[in-house]
Design a protein around this motif. Structure first.
Motif, PDB file in Angstrom:
ATOM      1  N   UNK A 185      42.319  39.780  26.798  1.00 20.67           N
ATOM      2  CA  UNK A 185      42.368  41.187  27.213  1.00 20.67           C
ATOM      3  C   UNK A 185      43.838  41.543  27.426  1.00 20.67           C
ATOM      4  N   UNK A 186      44.334  42.520  26.689  1.00 18.75           N
ATOM      5  CA  UNK A 186      45.735  42.942  26.899  1.00 18.75           C
ATOM      6  C   UNK A 186      45.846  43.572  28.290  1.00 18.75           C
ATOM      7  N   UNK A 187      46.950  43.301  28.979  1.00 18.60           N
ATOM      8  CA  UNK A 187      47.112  43.827  30.341  1.00 18.60           C
ATOM      9  C   UNK A 187      48.096  44.992  30.334  1.00 18.60           C
ATOM     10  N   UNK A 188      47.622  46.132  30.857  1.00 10.00           N
ATOM     11  CA  UNK A 188      48.488  47.325  30.958  1.00 10.00           C
ATOM     12  C   UNK A 188      49.057  47.491  32.358  1.00 10.00           C
ATOM     13  N   UNK A 189      48.363  46.896  33.320  1.00  8.07           N
ATOM     14  CA  UNK A 189      48.822  47.028  34.702  1.00  8.07           C
ATOM     15  C   UNK A 189      48.138  45.981  35.569  1.00  8.07           C
ATOM     16  N   UNK A 190      48.729  45.709  36.722  1.00  9.25           N
ATOM     17  CA  UNK A 190      48.170  44.734  37.662  1.00  9.25           C
ATOM     18  C   UNK A 190      48.320  45.291  39.056  1.00  9.25           C
ATOM     19  N   UNK A 191      47.290  45.133  39.871  1.00  6.81           N
ATOM     20  CA  UNK A 191      47.413  45.589  41.252  1.00  6.81           C
ATOM     21  C   UNK A 191      46.769  44.565  42.181  1.00  6.81           C
ATOM     22  N   UNK A 192      47.475  44.251  43.266  1.00  9.46           N
ATOM     23  CA  UNK A 192      47.007  43.225  44.194  1.00  9.46           C
ATOM     24  C   UNK A 192      46.077  43.832  45.237  1.00  9.46           C
ATOM     25  N   UNK A 193      44.886  43.278  45.335  1.00 12.02           N
ATOM     26  CA  UNK A 193      43.896  43.618  46.373  1.00 12.02           C
ATOM     27  C   UNK A 193      43.659  45.134  46.520  1.00 12.02           C
ATOM     28  N   UNK A 194      43.336  45.846  45.416  1.00 13.98           N
ATOM     29  CA  UNK A 194      43.077  47.289  45.556  1.00 13.98           C
ATOM     30  C   UNK A 194      41.734  47.558  46.252  1.00 13.98           C
ATOM     31  N   UNK A 195      41.655  48.655  46.967  1.00 12.84           N
ATOM     32  CA  UNK A 195      40.371  49.068  47.544  1.00 12.84           C
ATOM     33  C   UNK A 195      39.404  49.326  46.396  1.00 12.84           C
ATOM     34  N   UNK A 196      38.095  49.043  46.575  1.00 15.94           N
ATOM     35  CA  UNK A 196      37.132  49.188  45.470  1.00 15.94           C
ATOM     36  C   UNK A 196      37.219  50.533  44.755  1.00 15.94           C
ATOM     37  N   UNK A 197      37.402  51.640  45.505  1.00 13.15           N
ATOM     38  CA  UNK A 197      37.420  52.969  44.866  1.00 13.15           C
ATOM     39  C   UNK A 197      38.715  53.217  44.093  1.00 13.15           C
ATOM     40  N   UNK A 198      39.738  52.399  44.327  1.00 17.77           N
ATOM     41  CA  UNK A 198      41.021  52.601  43.635  1.00 17.77           C
ATOM     42  C   UNK A 198      41.266  51.580  42.537  1.00 17.77           C
ATOM     43  N   UNK A 199      40.401  50.557  42.445  1.00 15.39           N
ATOM     44  CA  UNK A 199      40.635  49.465  41.489  1.00 15.39           C
ATOM     45  C   UNK A 199      40.513  49.970  40.052  1.00 15.39           C
ATOM     46  N   UNK A 200      41.490  49.657  39.167  1.00  9.24           N
ATOM     47  CA  UNK A 200      41.427  50.135  37.783  1.00  9.24           C
ATOM     48  C   UNK A 200      40.332  49.449  36.964  1.00  9.24           C
ATOM     49  N   UNK A 201      39.787  48.334  37.445  1.00 13.29           N
ATOM     50  CA  UNK A 201      38.669  47.649  36.784  1.00 13.29           C
ATOM     51  C   UNK A 201      38.097  46.663  37.798  1.00 13.29           C
ATOM     52  N   UNK A 202      37.157  45.851  37.331  1.00  8.44           N
ATOM     53  CA  UNK A 202      36.646  44.787  38.216  1.00  8.44           C
ATOM     54  C   UNK A 202      37.060  43.423  37.667  1.00  8.44           C
ATOM     55  N   UNK A 203      38.025  43.432  36.737  1.00  6.70           N
ATOM     56  CA  UNK A 203      38.508  42.160  36.162  1.00  6.70           C
ATOM     57  C   UNK A 203      39.556  41.554  37.084  1.00  6.70           C
ATOM     58  N   UNK A 204      39.225  40.398  37.625  1.00 10.60           N
ATOM     59  CA  UNK A 204      40.083  39.794  38.641  1.00 10.60           C
ATOM     60  C   UNK A 204      40.814  38.565  38.101  1.00 10.60           C
ATOM     61  N   UNK A 205      42.039  38.375  38.580  1.00 11.76           N
ATOM     62  CA  UNK A 205      42.804  37.172  38.220  1.00 11.76           C
ATOM     63  C   UNK A 205      42.307  36.036  39.099  1.00 11.76           C
ATOM     64  N   UNK A 206      42.059  34.874  38.511  1.00 15.16           N
ATOM     65  CA  UNK A 206      41.749  33.707  39.336  1.00 15.16           C
ATOM     66  C   UNK A 206      42.980  32.782  39.342  1.00 15.16           C
ATOM     67  N   UNK A 207      42.881  31.688  40.063  1.00 16.50           N
ATOM     68  CA  UNK A 207      44.069  30.854  40.294  1.00 16.50           C
ATOM     69  C   UNK A 207      44.526  29.970  39.153  1.00 16.50           C
TER      70      UNK A 207
END
Ligand code: UTP
Length: 292
Positions: A185-207
């Motif tokens: 999946x190409x990444x256009x942006x990343x955001x740390x711990x967004x509130x559910x209503x502000x999250x650009x997707x539900x795709x999460x980075x794992x460790x």
């Protein structure tokens, strides 16, 4: 030809407050899943991916990790005297070749980004992996090996990703996803711990990460992010658009062992996968009254 990924950083400097009091005198990464500490799963996964050098970023109270990957002469000679050859061999197989493991100390736990930055001189100018031992991935092909294979094709930065419930986006680094190709999946942006209503997707980075050394430059400004911590996600976000950056939908099941439910689930799932434990665990689970 991409520069190979030869080194992995294993940050183990966190305080593990969610597991207190278990983690008061013992590192979180030494918590056992079935009969192996979390950190050993990560080390085995790194080796399976062809990693040659492992760099632990430790903190206070983490010496048990160094001891775990060293000889214990008294124990070894007792096992030998008792004829427990198989157990002895298993213990020895975990030991690194001399010089393969290095340890550096994160003097203050300022966040994951800071822990990674602490390893900059040991990594030098080459791509490297970051593995968080509290994310345990149970998979037929180890997760980092899958990623190294994908990296050989696309290069740049690569992070393992999975879908999480929208209500949980405030626990993870979340992707603003672009075009998808197979598991990439190409990444256009990343955001740390967004509130559910502000999250650009539900795709999460794992460790699990494969990163270019340019990230150290972005980490060196030590800017605090979400929760006042120096976040790896923020430094990674600065590389978007400057080099290939992909999420990789790994195959396998991830257990968030930094969380009690995830940790207990991992113990149950991995026990059920073991021929010597399966029947005992199954009959115990069947005996439970799950309707209460
Ligand atoms: P966590 O967010 O799980 O934090 O860190 P933690 O301190 O380990 O645990 P809790 O939340 O207090 O229970 C994710 C990973 O980043 C490492 C941790 O060791 C863990 O592998 N980490 C975190 C560091 O190495 N240094 C830090 O300053 C913070």
């Amino acid at each position: 030809m991409k520069q190979p990924v030869r080194k992995a950083i294993l940050p183990v400097g966190g305080l593990g407050t969610r597991f207190l009091p278990a983690t008061k005198a013992m590192p979180k990464e030494m918590l056992p899943v079935v009969d192996k500490p979390l950190i050993q799963y990560a080390v085995e996964e790194a080796r399976a991916a062809g990693i040659e050098d492992i760099i632990f970023v430790t903190g206070r109270g983490k010496t048990a990790i160094e001891d775990h990957f060293d000889h214990s002469y008294e124990l070894e000679s007792t096992l030998a005297a008792r004829g427990k050859t198989e157990t002895l061999e298993e213990l020895r197989s975990v030991l690194p070749e001399e010089g393969q493991f290095s340890y550096t100390r994160q003097q203050v736990p300022l966040g994951l980004g800071h822990a990674v930055w602490c390893a900059r001189n040991l990594v030098g100018d080459e791509p490297f992996a970051v593995m968080l031992a509290d994310d345990l991935v149970h998979a037929p092909t180890p997760c980092l090996k899958q990623m190294v294979e994908a990296y050989d094709e696309v290069g740049g930065n690569l992070v393992a990703v999975m879908d999480v419930p929208r209500a949980h986006t405030n626990r993870y680094g979340i992707l603003d996803p672009g075009a998808e190709r197979g598991r990439l999946v190409a990444i256009q942006g990343l955001v740390e711990k967004p509130a559910p209503e502000k999250a650009p997707s539900t795709l999460s980075i794992i460790g699990r990460y494969i990163l270019q050394p340019a990230v150290f430059r972005h980490l060196s400004d030590r800017a605090p992010g979400a929760g006042g911590e120096i976040q790896l996600t923020d430094a990674m976000a600065k590389m978007i658009g400057k080099m290939p950056f992909h999420g990789y939908r790994f195959s396998g099941v991830r257990y968030d062992c930094g969380d009690k439910v995830g940790f207990l689930a991992a113990n149950i799932a991995l026990s059920l996968d073991r021929a010597d434990l399966r029947d005992g665990i199954k009959s115990f689970i069947r005996s439970l009254d799950l309707n209460t």
